[in-house]
Design an enzyme around this catalytic site. Structure first.
Site, mmCIF file in Angstrom:
data_model
loop_
_atom_site.group_PDB
_atom_site.id
_atom_site.type_symbol
_atom_site.label_atom_id
_atom_site.label_comp_id
_atom_site.label_asym_id
_atom_site.label_seq_id
_atom_site.Cartn_x
_atom_site.Cartn_y
_atom_site.Cartn_z
ATOM 1 N N THR A 388 -11.980 20.576 -6.565
ATOM 2 C CA THR A 388 -10.665 20.175 -6.987
ATOM 3 C C THR A 388 -9.804 21.234 -6.349
ATOM 4 O OG1 THR A 388 -11.599 19.268 -9.031
ATOM 5 C CG2 THR A 388 -9.325 20.000 -9.167
ATOM 6 N N THR A 406 -7.720 16.225 -7.085
ATOM 7 C CA THR A 406 -9.165 16.311 -6.869
ATOM 8 C C THR A 406 -9.767 15.054 -6.276
ATOM 9 O OG1 THR A 406 -11.240 16.902 -7.969
ATOM 10 C CG2 THR A 406 -9.797 15.430 -9.176
ATOM 11 N N ASP A 430 -16.992 11.667 -13.748
ATOM 12 C CA ASP A 430 -16.323 12.347 -14.865
ATOM 13 C C ASP A 430 -16.362 11.509 -16.144
ATOM 14 O OD1 ASP A 430 -15.726 14.841 -13.902
ATOM 15 O OD2 ASP A 430 -13.714 14.338 -13.233
ATOM 16 N N SER A 459 -10.661 14.215 -17.750
ATOM 17 C CA SER A 459 -10.598 15.309 -16.772
ATOM 18 C C SER A 459 -10.502 16.637 -17.497
ATOM 19 C CB SER A 459 -9.361 15.112 -15.902
ATOM 20 O OG SER A 459 -9.131 16.243 -15.100
ATOM 21 N N GLY A 482 -14.063 21.911 -12.195
ATOM 22 C CA GLY A 482 -14.594 21.109 -13.305
ATOM 23 C C GLY A 482 -14.211 21.738 -14.625
#
Ligand code: GLY
Length: 577
Positions: A388, A406, A430, A459, A482
């Site tokens: 990201t 991202t 995700d 997220s 992350g």
């Protein structure tokens, strides 16, 4: 590692910063454990008027070009976002999504959610094989992509809060794609390690003749330049309809993906209200769901605020308190959060001070609390290079933009849209592809975040703006990595507010991470004194040393202007005027 810093003199007609000095206690020198590889005392990049910080110097310079032409921070952030899609393609993107938190000098705030959504043909168990076993199709290949939101989101931000046209702010990005830029060591190393890219069509650009591009090569991307030109001329329709959309859908059909022209045509960014919270007299503006970032950070900081003082940075009580707060906030994050357009989210409760008091009462002063017995296989999960990217921009008037964007993993799904020159995300991972089973970040999530058509996957992105007690911008901060985004971003804030570090030290300080499951306290190698490690183990913490945690990019207001610092553990550029 390659890096870059530029500060250019102010040009005629550009307003100088007139902001008052920030209302903060005097800074104190930071003390890190002996042998820590990022010693304290480094300096930041200073500029009197405006500043942009990202993981790519050419992209930060694109923002400054727009600021010098009279654009505001939003114009500049959008210019930066498109430029990153060219110069930092492992994470900068038009084939992914992101979040933008805006605070304008007149006090208006905005939180723009341009997260990808699950395609209409997505199903809850689409990543399970015939035996009910989780496959890697949410990570690699055509099925891994959510419907991209980046172009729609950036265009929305510009239209609502910018002052310039899309055509104008996209010129630096188009130029970078058409004329090329020089690959630096950071990008070269990322390409070298991008096994996934080799498997798909993008290999022709990034591995010409089968060899990775090396530092010093000029990278020209004519297909991407054409795509950007189409967006500049037609706005989001240049991406979501017409030949770019057709190319994306054709790529899907070639590889068994499910994104259709209908998915693209109906993608809509959402404008939400930022989470507004307080921490020791400072105000935080953070991203609400569909990102978990703002809630989880707020919950963690609310718990930490129950201690009058956290103790010295890097001490045993400090690690214990901070890790215990993250552990509890992540338990809530992983089970209670999801896309608010699909599932109820207890936002008020999770961000309230009284709830934090209740959680604090569950923390023993002397012992770690196990999250629960953790399956050994979960502990042993391989960790992706998590990627990201975050960028921060401020202008001379005091407008501020924090944006995180991202493709999810580095280089996303690896799939490259032929003829259009960009990578697609692997954001579907995700979601809880199989509730109760870990995703590629080891996050164990629940039904709230199960796959549904049109739903946004949860997220951790945490673009955040911190205001001082006079309600002026103090910090613009966020991260890549992350779930470590939440812990890394909040630690820079803690370092500035609690430990009174200047920004350079706040960014270089050793970091920690806890995400409830796996039930381990991740620390940076060399960042924790041996005696502190011994005491933490004795308290019951399972330590998990990693070389490096989180990729943060931040700006801080200082007397007379702004300081910018890009992640000292990675590459990047701070540029101002
Ligand atoms: N893809 C990483 C995140 O959104 O948390």
């Amino acid at each position: 590692m390659g890096a870059g810093v530029t500060v250019t003199p102010s040009v005629g007609g550009t307003a100088r910063a007139t902001l008052a000095a920030p209302r903060i206690a005097p800074r104190v020198p930071a003390r890190f454990p002996e042998g820590w590889r990022l010693p304290s005392g480094a300096s930041a990049t200073f500029a009197p008027n405006a500043m942009a910080v990202s993981n790519s110097l050419p992209a930060s310079e694109a923002a400054v070009e727009i600021l010098k032409r009279g654009g505001n921070a939003v114009d500049a952030a959008v210019a930066l976002g498109f430029a990153l899609a060219v110069s930092w393609p492992e994470a900068g993107n038009i084939g992914g999504g992101g979040y933008m938190v805006i605070r304008l000098a007149d006090g208006r705030t905005a939180a723009i959610d341009y997260r990808e959504v699950a395609p209409l043909a997505a199903t809850r168990d689409m990543y399970l094989d015939a035996n009910g076993k989780l496959t890697d199709k949410s990570i690699v290949g055509h099925l891994a992509s959510g419907v991209p939101g980046a172009v729609a989101g950036m265009a929305h931000a510009l239209e609502r809060y910018g002052t310039m046209s899309l055509r104008d702010v996209m010129q630096p990005a188009i130029r970078l794609a058409r004329e090329g830029f020089v690959v630096d060591t950071g990008l070269a190393s990322s390409i070298r390690n991008s096994e996934r890219v080799r498997q798909f069509e993008g290999a022709s650009v990034f591995f010409p003749n089968g060899q990775p591009l090396v530092a010093g090569t000029r990278l020209v991307q004519p297909d991407l330049a054409r795509t950007l030109q189409a967006i500049a001329e037609r706005g989001p329709a240049g991406f979501y309809r017409g030949w770019v959309a057709d190319s994306l859908v054709a790529e899907m059909q070639r590889g068994g993906g499910i994104i259709t022209t209908q998915d693209l045509a109906q993608y809509t960014p959402r404008e939400r209200r930022p989470i507004r919270s307080s921490y020791r007299g400072f105000t935080l503006l953070a991203m609400p769901p569909s990102s978990s970032g703002g809630v989880t950070m707020t919950e963690s900081l609310n718990i930490l605020e129950t201690w009058p003082s956290l103790g010295a940075h890097g001490s045993t009580p400090w690690y214990h308190a901070v890790a215990s707060a993250y552990q509890r906030a992540f338990i809530d994050r992983n089970s209670k959060l999801g896309d608010p357009d699909f599932v109820p989210v207890p936002l008020e409760q999770l961000t309230s001070k009284s709830y934090a008091q209740a959680l604090r009462r569950t923390i023993s002063e002397t012992r770690a609390t196990p999250t629960r017995d953790v399956d050994a296989t979960m502990q042993a999960l391989p960790r992706e290079p998590m990627n990201t990217t975050h960028y921060s921009v401020v202008d001379a008037a005091g407008n501020a933009v924090a944006t995180t964007t991202t493709l999810n993993g580095s280089w996303g799904s690896g799939v490259w849209v032929r003829g259009a020159g960009f990578f697609l995300n692997n954001e579907m991972d995700d979601f809880a592809a199989q509730p109760g089973m870990p995703n590629m970040f080891g996050l164990v999530q629940g039904e709230q975040n199960a796959i549904q058509p049109g739903k946004r996957m949860l997220s951790a992105m945490s673009p955040t703006i911190v205001l001082d007690s006079a309600q002026q911008v103090l910090l613009v901060v966020g991260a890549a990595g992350g779930p470590t985004i939440i812990t890394g971003t909040s630690q820079v804030i803690l370092n500035v507010i609690d430990h009174r570090m200047n920004l350079a030290d706040a960014m270089r300080a050793p970091r920690l991470h806890h995400q409830a499951l796996p039930d381990s306290l991740t620390i940076e190698i060399g960042g924790v004194a041996p005696a502190v490690q011994d005491s933490l183990r004795a308290m019951g913490w399972a330590l998990r040393p990693l070389r490096s945690l989180v990729n943060v990019n931040a700006i801080m207001r200082v007397p007379g202007g702004w300081e910018g610092v890009y992640e000292p553990r990675r590459t990047g550029g701070a540029s101002g005027h």
